[in-house]
Design an enzyme around this catalytic site. Structure first.
Site, PDB file in Angstrom:
ATOM      1  N   ASP A 262      -1.548  47.428   3.864  1.00 61.79           N
ATOM      2  CA  ASP A 262      -0.783  47.693   5.087  1.00 61.79           C
ATOM      3  C   ASP A 262       0.418  46.758   5.255  1.00 61.79           C
ATOM      4  OD1 ASP A 262      -2.369  45.477   5.556  1.00 61.79           O
ATOM      5  OD2 ASP A 262      -2.736  45.960   7.666  1.00 61.79           O
TER       6      ASP A 262
ATOM      7  N   HIS B 235      -0.746  39.820  14.523  1.00 63.89           N
ATOM      8  CA  HIS B 235      -1.865  39.761  13.580  1.00 63.89           C
ATOM      9  C   HIS B 235      -1.635  38.807  12.405  1.00 63.89           C
ATOM     10  CE1 HIS B 235      -3.854  42.989  15.636  1.00 63.89           C
ATOM     11  NE2 HIS B 235      -2.964  43.901  15.301  1.00 63.89           N
TER      12      HIS B 235
ATOM     13  N   GLY C 219      -2.238  43.539   9.295  1.00 60.47           N
ATOM     14  CA  GLY C 219      -2.001  44.479  10.384  1.00 60.47           C
ATOM     15  C   GLY C 219      -0.547  44.797  10.643  1.00 60.47           C
TER      16      GLY C 219
ATOM     17  N   ASP D 264      -1.179  45.132  23.941  1.00 57.47           N
ATOM     18  CA  ASP D 264      -1.272  46.013  22.788  1.00 57.47           C
ATOM     19  C   ASP D 264      -2.658  46.651  22.705  1.00 57.47           C
ATOM     20  OD1 ASP D 264       0.575  46.088  20.031  1.00 57.47           O
ATOM     21  OD2 ASP D 264      -1.534  46.521  19.651  1.00 57.47           O
TER      22      ASP D 264
ATOM     23  N   TYR E 170       3.637  53.632  17.743  1.00 56.04           N
ATOM     24  CA  TYR E 170       3.895  54.433  16.547  1.00 56.04           C
ATOM     25  C   TYR E 170       4.500  55.786  16.852  1.00 56.04           C
ATOM     26  CZ  TYR E 170       1.440  50.438  15.052  1.00 56.04           C
ATOM     27  OH  TYR E 170       1.114  49.103  14.868  1.00 56.04           O
TER      28      TYR E 170
END
Length: 377
Positions: A96, A138, A146, A172, A295
């Site tokens: 990721d 993260h 992340g 978040d 997103y």
């Protein structure tokens, strides 16, 4: 009683920052969409907003990043080629968090943008500072994670500790794991981390038990849930802590319509994202607003544009039509600013769930213990 003075707002952006941030694989073009909508609404026009200062980010140096991160990890992040390195697996630069073109410039500009905003607060040039490209909560001390390569949230807290006690609020969908680990709470701590987030089997990241930082919400969390947590617990803790500076990570991935499809949060109304941020700003404490997840680029742009208008003291009408600009087609089908809630059930209010009660009781107990310590000191 006289008029409350207008907040001085610093907004961090540049063409280079928007371009570099738009290359992030998890959020392609999002930065450009966000800043374009903010500009389309006229919010970056200093002739209309005399309290606004738009500044370009000062790129973070190796030394700046090493205030928190390990030097070898920073070396890997700032390597100028995009080819795979032998240490990439060790540093989490795969899966990721893969290498991508201009990764080094991305890290320097995004972290530098957040530090530029934090320094504006620290040095007294602003009452509110905004760095929407930041909020990467993260990234660990020596490992990307992340979708986060460097942890600008932690860097900003460390910069703002010059002002005294720092309160970090994370909105978040995902737990601010690295920030909470960097600043574990103790009675003598001058940093308090509070993370509202989703938690469940297999949901990233794993959430430790027994942490005062973690405030886990079930699926479908709505404005009603956020209003109760704020009114009955969270604001009590914040006031008891008596911060000298506040950092709010405004991740937009919990909004209705996000591809994560977990919460059902919205922008308006009591307990909406706009309401929570507005209440924080009403404390009149130096406040840093950061981005984070999100997103759906269109909905993230809607959210951060609306929050920018709140910071400037002139909240936009959520029913207003999106101005014509280069990314206008992305805002179909409503073409309005609002992110309205969907029909998902708020599981936090199930009869067999005691999640809300436990969160509120925990926050009230934390607030009470803080108040007692201050009275006895």
């Amino acid at each position: 009683m006289g008029d409350v003075p207008q907040r001085r707002v610093t907004y961090v952006v540049s063409n280079e920052l928007a371009h570099a941030s738009s290359l992030l694989p998890s959020n392609p073009k999002r930065s450009a969409v966000v800043h374009s909508l903010v500009k389309a609404y006229g919010l970056l026009d200093s002739t209309k907003n005399s309290n606004l200062r738009v500044v370009a980010p000062v790129a973070a140096t190796h030394k700046d990043l090493c205030v928190y991160h390990d030097g070898d990890f920073v070396d890997a992040l700032l390597a100028t080629d995009a080819s795979k390195h032998e240490t990439d697996a060790l540093f989490g630069l795969e899966d990721d968090c893969p290498r991508f073109p201009n990764l080094a410039r991305y890290v320097s500009l995004v972290s530098g943008g957040t530090l530029t905003a934090a320094h504006a607060l620290r040095d007294g040039f602003a009452d509110v500072a905004i760095a929407w490209d930041g909020g990467r909560h993260h990234a660990q001390k020596a490992r990307a994670a992340g979708f986060c390569y460097a942890n600008d949230c932690i860097l900003s807290i460390m910069a703002l500790r010059k002002l005294g006690r720092v309160l970090y609020i994370d909105l978040d969908l995902h737990f601010a794991d690295a920030v909470a680990a960097a600043f574990p709470f103790s009675p003598s701590s001058n940093v308090l981390v509070l993370s509202l987030h989703h938690a469940g089997p297999g949901f990233y990241p794993a959430v430790p038990s027994g942490s005062s930082s973690t405030l886990p919400l079930l699926a479908g969390a709505s404005t009603t849930t956020f209003a109760r947590i704020w009114n009955e617990g969270l604001e009590l803790v914040c006031k008891a802590f008596k911060p000298d500076a506040v950092v709010v990570q405004c991740g937009a991935d919990g909004l209705a319509g996000d591809p994560c499809n977990v919460w059902n949060w919205s922008l308006g109304g009591s307990g909406g994202m706009g309401d929570i941020v507005s209440r924080v700003l009403d404390w009149r404490i130096p406040t840093l607003l950061l981005g984070g997840g999100g997103y759906s680029s269109a909905n993230t742009a809607r959210a951060w544009t609306y929050l920018t208008s709140i910071a400037l003291g002139s909240p936009l009408d959520l029913e207003s039509h999106i101005p014509d600009h280069v990314f206008f087609p992305l805002f179909a089908p409503s073409f309005t600013l609002d992110v309205a809630p969907g029909n998902a059930r708020d599981e936090n209010w199930r009869n067999d769930s005691h999640q809300l009660e436990e969160i509120v009781r925990g926050l009230q107990a934390l607030a009470g213990s803080m108040a007692s310590r201050q009275e006895s000191s």
